[in-house]
Write an enzyme that holds these catalytic residues in place. Sequence first.
Site, PDB file in Angstrom:
ATOM      1  N   PHE A  43      -7.550   1.369 -10.913  1.00 61.94           N
ATOM      2  CA  PHE A  43      -6.396   1.231 -10.029  1.00 61.94           C
ATOM      3  C   PHE A  43      -6.771   1.651  -8.611  1.00 61.94           C
ATOM      4  O   PHE A  43      -7.335   2.723  -8.406  1.00 61.94           O
ATOM      5  CB  PHE A  43      -5.240   2.092 -10.554  1.00 61.94           C
ATOM      6  CG  PHE A  43      -4.041   2.071  -9.649  1.00 61.94           C
ATOM      7  CD1 PHE A  43      -3.307   0.904  -9.452  1.00 61.94           C
ATOM      8  CD2 PHE A  43      -3.648   3.220  -8.978  1.00 61.94           C
ATOM      9  CE1 PHE A  43      -2.209   0.885  -8.611  1.00 61.94           C
ATOM     10  CE2 PHE A  43      -2.544   3.203  -8.131  1.00 61.94           C
ATOM     11  CZ  PHE A  43      -1.824   2.035  -7.956  1.00 61.94           C
ATOM     12  N   GLN A  44      -6.469   0.813  -7.663  1.00 61.84           N
ATOM     13  CA  GLN A  44      -6.768   1.044  -6.235  1.00 61.84           C
ATOM     14  C   GLN A  44      -8.245   1.288  -5.978  1.00 61.84           C
ATOM     15  O   GLN A  44      -8.614   2.111  -5.165  1.00 61.84           O
ATOM     16  CB  GLN A  44      -5.903   2.179  -5.670  1.00 61.84           C
ATOM     17  CG  GLN A  44      -4.422   1.793  -5.612  1.00 61.84           C
ATOM     18  CD  GLN A  44      -3.589   2.717  -4.732  1.00 61.84           C
ATOM     19  OE1 GLN A  44      -3.880   3.899  -4.614  1.00 61.84           O
ATOM     20  NE2 GLN A  44      -2.548   2.173  -4.125  1.00 61.84           N
ATOM     21  N   LYS A  54     -12.531  11.000  -5.697  1.00 60.41           N
ATOM     22  CA  LYS A  54     -11.545  12.062  -5.901  1.00 60.41           C
ATOM     23  C   LYS A  54     -12.149  13.269  -6.620  1.00 60.41           C
ATOM     24  O   LYS A  54     -11.786  14.408  -6.332  1.00 60.41           O
ATOM     25  CB  LYS A  54     -10.351  11.506  -6.695  1.00 60.41           C
ATOM     26  CG  LYS A  54      -9.082  12.337  -6.531  1.00 60.41           C
ATOM     27  CD  LYS A  54      -7.859  11.600  -7.058  1.00 60.41           C
ATOM     28  CE  LYS A  54      -6.604  12.425  -6.842  1.00 60.41           C
ATOM     29  NZ  LYS A  54      -5.404  11.690  -7.274  1.00 60.41           N
ATOM     30  N   GLU A  69      -2.568   1.463   7.926  1.00 65.14           N
ATOM     31  CA  GLU A  69      -3.939   1.945   8.153  1.00 65.14           C
ATOM     32  C   GLU A  69      -4.624   1.212   9.308  1.00 65.14           C
ATOM     33  O   GLU A  69      -5.465   1.784  10.000  1.00 65.14           O
ATOM     34  CB  GLU A  69      -4.774   1.807   6.882  1.00 65.14           C
ATOM     35  CG  GLU A  69      -4.394   2.780   5.777  1.00 65.14           C
ATOM     36  CD  GLU A  69      -3.277   2.262   4.883  1.00 65.14           C
ATOM     37  OE1 GLU A  69      -2.681   1.202   5.203  1.00 65.14           O
ATOM     38  OE2 GLU A  69      -2.990   2.907   3.862  1.00 65.14           O
ATOM     39  N   MET A 113      -2.621 -18.066  24.354  1.00 70.73           N
ATOM     40  CA  MET A 113      -4.010 -18.474  24.563  1.00 70.73           C
ATOM     41  C   MET A 113      -4.353 -19.685  23.678  1.00 70.73           C
ATOM     42  O   MET A 113      -5.043 -20.606  24.121  1.00 70.73           O
ATOM     43  CB  MET A 113      -4.958 -17.305  24.268  1.00 70.73           C
ATOM     44  CG  MET A 113      -6.372 -17.553  24.726  1.00 70.73           C
ATOM     45  SD  MET A 113      -6.491 -17.810  26.521  1.00 70.73           S
ATOM     46  CE  MET A 113      -6.905 -16.157  27.080  1.00 70.73           C
TER      47      MET A 113
END
Lengths: 215, 602
Positions: free
Chosen positions: B142-143, B192, B80, B512
């Site tokens: 969940f999630q 959802k 993502e 760097m």
Amino acid sequence: MSDGETTAEGLQGPAPEERPQPSGRRTSHGVRIDPETEAAHEPRRTVLSALVQNEPGVLAKISGLVSRRQFNIESLTVGTTTNPETSRVTVVIEEPEPGIRQVEKQLAKVVNVISVRELGGDAVRRELVVLKVHGEEPDKVNAITDMYGGETLDAGPRTITVQITGDEQKIDDAIDAFRQFGIRELARTGQTALARGEEWTTHAEEERYERIHEP
Amino acid sequence: MSEGQPTQRAEEAEAAEPTEVTTGADETAERPVTTGAESVARALERAGVEHLFGVQGGAIMPVYDALYDADLTHVTMAHEQGAAHAADAFGIVAGEPGVCLATSGPGATNLVTGLADASMDSDPMVALTGQVPSDMVGSDAFQETDTTGVTSPITKENYFAGDADTVGDTVGEAFALAREGRQGPTLVDLPKDVTKGATEREPEAGETPETYDPPERADSEAVETAAGVLARAEKPVILAGGGVLKGEACEELREFATEYGIPVVTTMPAVGVFPEDHDLALEMAGMHGTGYANMAITHCDVMFAVGTRFDDRLTGGVETFAPEAEIVHADIDAAEISKNVHADHPLLGDAGTVIEQMGEAMADERAADMAATGERFQDWVEQCQQWKTDYPMDYAMDEEGPLKPQFVVESVDRATADDTIVTTGVGQHQMWAVQYWTYTEPRTWVSSHGLGTMGYGLPSAIGARLAADDDQSVVCFDGDGSFLMTLQELAVAVREDLDITVFVLNNEGIGMVRQWQDSFHGGRRMASEYPWMPDFATLAEAFGARGFRMESHDDVEGTIEAALAHDGPSVVDAHIDPTENVYPMVPSGGANGQFVLEEDQL
């Protein structure tokens, strides 16, 4: 630029100490210093009023925005207005002038904020404290409550609970006065305020008032 | 290395394309909206979205199901974060919001870096995230993540979609807000049950809420005052920021600067808004800006700053930033005025409009006082030219010695057209890519500026590729450390058969950080050296891309030619001099005019 064909020498030029340097400077707030009127920005305490749309999460957005920029909030109150679609948020902050302007602009930037303004020193400001003292000397407690124009909310054999309203200084003084009885608990609201007289508290309010009150 | 072949999947993708294209507008109109998810898809189509970047998942599944029939191309990313950077880069190149999608919980949190990046750079972007059903929100399902809570500080605005009837309107509003005023990322969290919920309502055309009213024209009195100040300056400088690009004001800037003969300095996000081969161009200022840009901003007496937030990488210590300059600051965001550097003359408005207003007011000033402009700045312009001579951008190079990264950048620049898009990761390679490439066109420089996100290079090249014209080249300069963070997106570039050439400037470390450790931490190279780097050329081949290795200056020209000639993704593992550092440099918090040219001057 190197053309890639030759062996170049690298960066060239006078070293830092050989370069001309300007004599001016700025403050840590980025304000150019005029040597004649070098202004120090001392923190001052002020009230910002914001008219906001009543949508879930608006208050969280406002408080999150102010806190993550490390501005020092003294108090923050919120409540609906006569229009159920809007709320008024009153923020008391103590910041140097550039910080106050930043908070004002950052508040205005929140999409659900309709209008923001810093209120002048003559604004009508009120705060409420509810405090609970030990109840051994009810007459004395009553006297102090009357002296500050307060109200007794609950009186029992062991505790007395009173409310005092007023400006910040009056609340501070009242709390001091009640200390002699032993303050068990205390809750104060933080300031809420409106502009004084005919002045509108934020820019958008006159127009909105007229829109709603059109005959 | 073996000849790269287009993969079977890429060929299939190509073959499949025409069928997607035939899903035309007429067919769309006949497809009635029946669910919240379909309303979301319709809102995306209405907003003119062509490409979406995302990853499937449980809570976003109804939206993907609706996209099955939609007239949009979805690019499945490997991660993502890649989706967010690709969408971000798409937005930079196209000038319209890029779109990324993710599911709830880990999908949404994986977008966070990309959202923060887009937010810091004011890039137009819309993120759509799945969410657990409304009645489970707050139960640690969940999630589940409080996505609007997590992303509130890193989005311009975010929404928790309330119901199926209005979800499409919300998406439309998110689009409008992402592109109007000061641009930025917006997010819509989609429970959802809302996306599965029934609705027949077509979403309304997206509009910003009435409380959002970005200024267009600056106050005319303020413009007149500011124009007077600029016209009477002795040593004026224009500081162009990313707002010039976002406000499509490059043409106005060019006309204004050349009309009045005022030197132009840019911030890093604004690289390309003013042609760097122009006489008045002093290029980028700030920590790794050119010496001449930093001398000019230090010694100017009036600075006309447009669309910049005066980031500390630009200003150095504010006490010494343009210390004698009166600052005219034009910005569309009032909150940027006097945030970091006090503006003596704030001009609130759209960049293009304000520059035009200033142009008109300057013309009046000039009519009133013929001596006031044009020739008057001549001495100053000559002084700036002298600084270009005094502090040329150059690097030491021994053709027999180790490969110089600057030479690689210059060589790729020479081998490609002017409109080539450069994307980068973050680190030394990024600075060489900005310093040693001559940018002459807007929207050809795509980088992570404000957030400094390592790993930005490859996914942003994917987004840039899909937004670019077909005949435009896209090259990515990355560092080995930066590339390693998101190189899984190479699978996407191969699958989509995207013509991208990645140059990994490989110094086997986080260069760097190593440079700072050597300069400021006594050479204690804690965790900055990566002697275990994979062979990126072989790795590229494993992904199905072309891989090349470059080790000496003699290899450069031929390898670049071969890599660019490959019609598909290719990776050049360029083993550069590991001791090379980025200069000039303004030490953090230091004075811009005191930039150092080598470590000994620190």
